[in-house]
Motif scaffolding. Structure first.
Motif, short mmCIF file in Angstrom:
data_model
loop_
_atom_site.label_atom_id
_atom_site.label_comp_id
_atom_site.label_asym_id
_atom_site.label_seq_id
_atom_site.Cartn_x
_atom_site.Cartn_y
_atom_site.Cartn_z
N TRP A 163 -8.18 6.45 -1.81
CA TRP A 163 -7.15 7.36 -2.34
C TRP A 163 -7.06 7.20 -3.80
O TRP A 163 -6.72 7.03 -4.67
CB TRP A 163 -5.80 7.13 -1.68
CG TRP A 163 -5.83 7.44 -0.22
CD1 TRP A 163 -6.86 7.95 0.51
CD2 TRP A 163 -4.79 7.27 0.73
NE1 TRP A 163 -6.55 8.10 1.80
CE2 TRP A 163 -5.25 7.69 1.98
CE3 TRP A 163 -3.50 6.80 0.63
CZ2 TRP A 163 -4.49 7.66 3.11
CZ3 TRP A 163 -2.74 6.76 1.77
CH2 TRP A 163 -3.24 7.20 3.00
N LEU A 180 0.82 -1.21 0.00
CA LEU A 180 0.00 0.00 0.00
C LEU A 180 0.86 1.27 0.00
O LEU A 180 0.45 2.30 -0.49
CB LEU A 180 -0.93 0.01 1.22
CG LEU A 180 -2.10 -0.96 1.16
CD1 LEU A 180 -2.79 -1.06 2.50
CD2 LEU A 180 -3.09 -0.56 0.08
N HIS A 192 -7.43 2.75 2.08
CA HIS A 192 -6.50 3.01 0.96
C HIS A 192 -7.17 2.94 -0.40
O HIS A 192 -6.61 3.46 -1.37
CB HIS A 192 -5.30 2.06 1.04
CG HIS A 192 -4.37 2.44 2.15
ND1 HIS A 192 -3.35 3.33 1.98
CD2 HIS A 192 -4.33 2.07 3.45
CE1 HIS A 192 -2.71 3.49 3.11
NE2 HIS A 192 -3.28 2.74 4.03
#
Length: 164
Positions: free
Chosen positions: A164, A63, A161
């Protein structure tokens, strides 16, 4: 790329849950084969949970665009990303907190990596002795809670995540 790791973590947790259900299925008139089946299910579930935890570390590294790094321990992940990273900070807190799912997995890993303690036999001379198994809770309920918490952590990480 990271969601492939999330899928792999989820897969290992799902299979751990299947083994745990098999180990927890009561049978009528339990024999040695049933006990062996239950123990194999418990140990298999623990091993898959430990594998999922290790894959979670790799997922965190991916990530953060650490494509060539596959940390095997929390310490390796911290060395890679630093303690100020939100995920490493949270995992470090879990590792230090007694009773957390991370800490429970540490205990299970340690217990599973060494032979069982030798038990004394009971005779008339030592009947006063009381023995209690010490070690991590290996019950299906406790393992289920660990699997749920690990899955929740992975889900939250993926959600955080993917935005994003």
């Amino acid at each position: 790329m990271a969601s492939q790791w999330y899928s792999l973590v989820s897969q290992k947790l799902f299979m751990a849950r299947v083994l745990l259900r098999q180990a927890d299925t009561p049978s009528s008139g339990e024999d040695a084969g049933d006990a062996l089946q239950r123990e194999a299910g418990l140990q298999g579930s623990i091993e898959l949970a430990l594998r999922a935890r290790r894959l979670l570390l790799i997922m965190v590294a991916k990530l953060y665009q650490q494509k060539q790094s596959d940390p095997e321990t929390l310490e390796a992940l911290v060395a890679l990303l630093g303690e100020d990273n939100p995920e490493t900070a949270e995992l470090l807190t879990l590792a230090r907190k007694g009773g957390s799912w991370w800490n429970h997995l540490d205990q299970l890993e340690a217990a599973q990596a060494k032979p069982p303690a030798t038990r004394k036999t009971v005779s008339a001379e030592n009947i006063i002795a009381i023995s209690a198994d010490s070690g991590p809770d290996r019950s299906a309920a406790a393992l289920g809670k660990v699997l749920d918490a690990l899955k929740q952590f992975a889900d939250t990480l993926e959600e955080r995540h993917s935005e994003w």
